[in-house]
Design a protein around this motif. Sequence first.
Motif, PDB file in Angstrom:
ATOM      1  N   GLY A   1      -4.387   3.246  13.625  1.00 50.31           N
ATOM      2  CA  GLY A   1      -4.709   4.673  13.576  1.00 50.31           C
ATOM      3  C   GLY A   1      -4.139   5.407  14.775  1.00 50.31           C
ATOM      4  O   GLY A   1      -3.579   6.495  14.638  1.00 50.31           O
TER       5      GLY A   1
ATOM      6  N   ILE B   1      -8.540  12.966   5.433  1.00 48.86           N
ATOM      7  CA  ILE B   1      -9.113  11.640   5.710  1.00 48.86           C
ATOM      8  C   ILE B   1      -8.973  10.753   4.476  1.00 48.86           C
ATOM      9  O   ILE B   1      -8.557   9.592   4.552  1.00 48.86           O
TER      10      ILE B   1
ATOM     11  N   LEU C   1     -13.327  13.445  18.089  1.00 49.25           N
ATOM     12  CA  LEU C   1     -11.974  12.904  17.977  1.00 49.25           C
ATOM     13  C   LEU C   1     -10.869  13.957  18.051  1.00 49.25           C
ATOM     14  O   LEU C   1      -9.704  13.618  18.121  1.00 49.25           O
TER      15      LEU C   1
ATOM     16  N   TYR D   1       2.938  17.225  14.603  1.00 53.60           N
ATOM     17  CA  TYR D   1       1.619  17.447  14.022  1.00 53.60           C
ATOM     18  C   TYR D   1       0.796  18.328  14.951  1.00 53.60           C
ATOM     19  O   TYR D   1       0.754  18.121  16.163  1.00 53.60           O
TER      20      TYR D   1
ATOM     21  N   ASP E   1      -7.902  16.293  17.293  1.00 50.64           N
ATOM     22  CA  ASP E   1      -6.902  16.252  16.217  1.00 50.64           C
ATOM     23  C   ASP E   1      -6.586  14.829  15.789  1.00 50.64           C
ATOM     24  O   ASP E   1      -5.751  14.607  14.924  1.00 50.64           O
ATOM     25  N   ARG E   2      -7.270  13.843  16.415  1.00 52.38           N
ATOM     26  CA  ARG E   2      -7.079  12.467  15.960  1.00 52.38           C
ATOM     27  C   ARG E   2      -7.958  12.165  14.753  1.00 52.38           C
ATOM     28  O   ARG E   2      -7.885  11.078  14.188  1.00 52.38           O
ATOM     29  N   THR E   3      -8.845  13.129  14.374  1.00 50.50           N
ATOM     30  CA  THR E   3      -9.855  12.852  13.357  1.00 50.50           C
ATOM     31  C   THR E   3      -9.271  12.239  12.099  1.00 50.50           C
ATOM     32  O   THR E   3      -9.706  11.169  11.668  1.00 50.50           O
ATOM     33  N   ALA E   4      -8.283  12.930  11.492  1.00 54.81           N
ATOM     34  CA  ALA E   4      -7.831  12.491  10.169  1.00 54.81           C
ATOM     35  C   ALA E   4      -7.270  11.075  10.178  1.00 54.81           C
ATOM     36  O   ALA E   4      -7.767  10.224   9.437  1.00 54.81           O
ATOM     37  N   PRO E   5      -6.272  10.764  11.048  1.00 51.15           N
ATOM     38  CA  PRO E   5      -5.774   9.377  10.987  1.00 51.15           C
ATOM     39  C   PRO E   5      -6.807   8.343  11.409  1.00 51.15           C
ATOM     40  O   PRO E   5      -6.918   7.288  10.771  1.00 51.15           O
ATOM     41  N   MET E   6      -7.600   8.634  12.456  1.00 54.59           N
ATOM     42  CA  MET E   6      -8.539   7.614  12.937  1.00 54.59           C
ATOM     43  C   MET E   6      -9.634   7.347  11.905  1.00 54.59           C
ATOM     44  O   MET E   6      -9.926   6.206  11.565  1.00 54.59           O
ATOM     45  N   VAL E   7     -10.276   8.413  11.422  1.00 50.65           N
ATOM     46  CA  VAL E   7     -11.353   8.212  10.446  1.00 50.65           C
ATOM     47  C   VAL E   7     -10.785   7.604   9.167  1.00 50.65           C
ATOM     48  O   VAL E   7     -11.403   6.745   8.546  1.00 50.65           O
TER      49      VAL E   7
ATOM     50  N   PHE F   1      -5.441   9.556   4.106  1.00 48.15           N
ATOM     51  CA  PHE F   1      -5.120   8.446   5.011  1.00 48.15           C
ATOM     52  C   PHE F   1      -5.778   7.167   4.546  1.00 48.15           C
ATOM     53  O   PHE F   1      -5.183   6.089   4.595  1.00 48.15           O
TER      54      PHE F   1
ATOM     55  N   HIS G   1      -1.312   8.275  14.704  1.00 51.18           N
ATOM     56  CA  HIS G   1      -1.531   9.588  15.304  1.00 51.18           C
ATOM     57  C   HIS G   1      -0.396   9.954  16.248  1.00 51.18           C
ATOM     58  O   HIS G   1       0.112  11.086  16.221  1.00 51.18           O
TER      59      HIS G   1
ATOM     60  N   ARG H   1     -14.843  16.299  14.592  1.00 51.11           N
ATOM     61  CA  ARG H   1     -13.833  17.102  15.291  1.00 51.11           C
ATOM     62  C   ARG H   1     -14.107  17.114  16.791  1.00 51.11           C
ATOM     63  O   ARG H   1     -13.190  17.064  17.607  1.00 51.11           O
TER      64      ARG H   1
ATOM     65  N   LEU I   1      -9.943  18.862   5.863  1.00 52.52           N
ATOM     66  CA  LEU I   1     -10.027  17.702   6.758  1.00 52.52           C
ATOM     67  C   LEU I   1     -10.522  16.477   5.996  1.00 52.52           C
ATOM     68  O   LEU I   1     -10.012  15.365   6.174  1.00 52.52           O
TER      69      LEU I   1
END
Lengths: 236, 237
Positions: free
Chosen positions: B214, B161, A35, B226, A37-43, B164, B218, A32, B157
């Motif tokens: 990614g 992840i 990244l 979001y 709020d980019r955490t979920a899509p990026m990871v 995704f 985002h 967190r 979270l």
Amino acid sequence: MHVPDGFLDAPTSIATGVVAAAGIGLALRGARRELDDRTAPMVGLVAAFVFAAQMVNFPVGAGTSGHLLGGALAAVLVGPWSAVLCLSTVLLVQALLMADGGITALGTNVTLMGIVGVGAGYLVFVAVRAVLPRRPAMVVPAAAVGAFVSVPAAAAVFTLLFAVGGQASVGIGDVAVAMLGWHTVIGLGEAAVTALVVSAVVATRPDLVHGARPLLAASTLEIRRPGAPAGAEVAG
Amino acid sequence: MGAGHGRPGGGLTLHHAGASRVHRAPAHLKVLALLAFMLLVVAIPGDAGWAPEAYGVAAALVVATVLVARVPLLFVLRRMVVEIPFVVFALLVPFVAHGPRTTLPVLGLEVSAPGLAEAGHLLATGTIGVAAALTLAATTTARDLLAGLARLRVPALLLEIMGFMLRYAEVVTGEWSRMLVALRSRGCEPRSPRHWPALGRALGALFVRSYERGERVHLAMLSRGYVGARPAREGAP
């Protein structure tokens, strides 16, 4: 190879489960910070990449083939916290939806490959990077050494766990020799593939390599006009 | 290429569609049942006299669940190949383990007696574990599993992840297989160590593409409002 059910006794499996849960908890916080709020899509996308990269087999001799574990690779590319999450997510999905690795051994697998593999790989990477010249290209050998160490490090921790809660009366010395010897060979393959991938990314998009960021010189926008003498910069 | 977009996990997971009682059971109960069942199986003392019967009962329970779920037994059996490396290890244990030696009746080989019992224990728990996990995978969609894990208080979270990863795993692996086709059509043989540099560059390109995807995902999420957490899906638990 993932640890299956019944390899370690129940108390050891539960203890590693607690370690894995704590490690993932810390990594969620750390990622967190890295990244936001980019955490979920990026990871999630990088985990999908690690998943795809693990499907690449390379022969290790004697008719068997190994595959990339990707712990050190992910740590160098996206940072250690995100890498722990990537590897853990891949292991969770493999255990729950692909029957790869036992569900009671899930904590063990996350601890070994997610936490020890990533942690050892990243710490060695940072140490080697500190002694090498400060150039982005030096990320490649540092990543290779980190990847090489990460595999036997995970094997060594597995040997320790086996000494505590192993379910076979194989001498612990034999296990240590077999595990470390074999995984040193696998580590060489891991190091080669990690170095090749990191060098490819450093050459094209060095800004994406988390481990190269401290080495990148701040680059300023430079506008060159045809006909102007080389190196002449236009202010503004 | 869009096959994976609609169903998270799409064709990569081992789901076998059906409407049986096992399919309809809440996913969080299935995960808990699998965990409890495997903890019990792992706790069976391998050297006890009643161990073979206990393993038999456990195996029969798994087979019964597969039958109730109307998943073809062959579907499960064929996917048990993930166990093979581990079987090789278990078969080696009697030869390297310590303890009094015993002679195998068929082959006349000298092996360790406790090692033989342990190999049996390892094989039984490992096989039951793979079969039971396959049953869960065959009867649970990725979406149900994520909802079930949410009920088990797995951090949101981490589940996001996972969602995704499952949603894009097929996109990324599909991209990789197309890159392999392109490499092969240029004369690259991915299995040969001589071509590792090309393979490494391709994997590097795959990382850059995944990372950039990614970032695009985002931005697309931001443009749809979001704010750091995925809104609950309508109709989902």
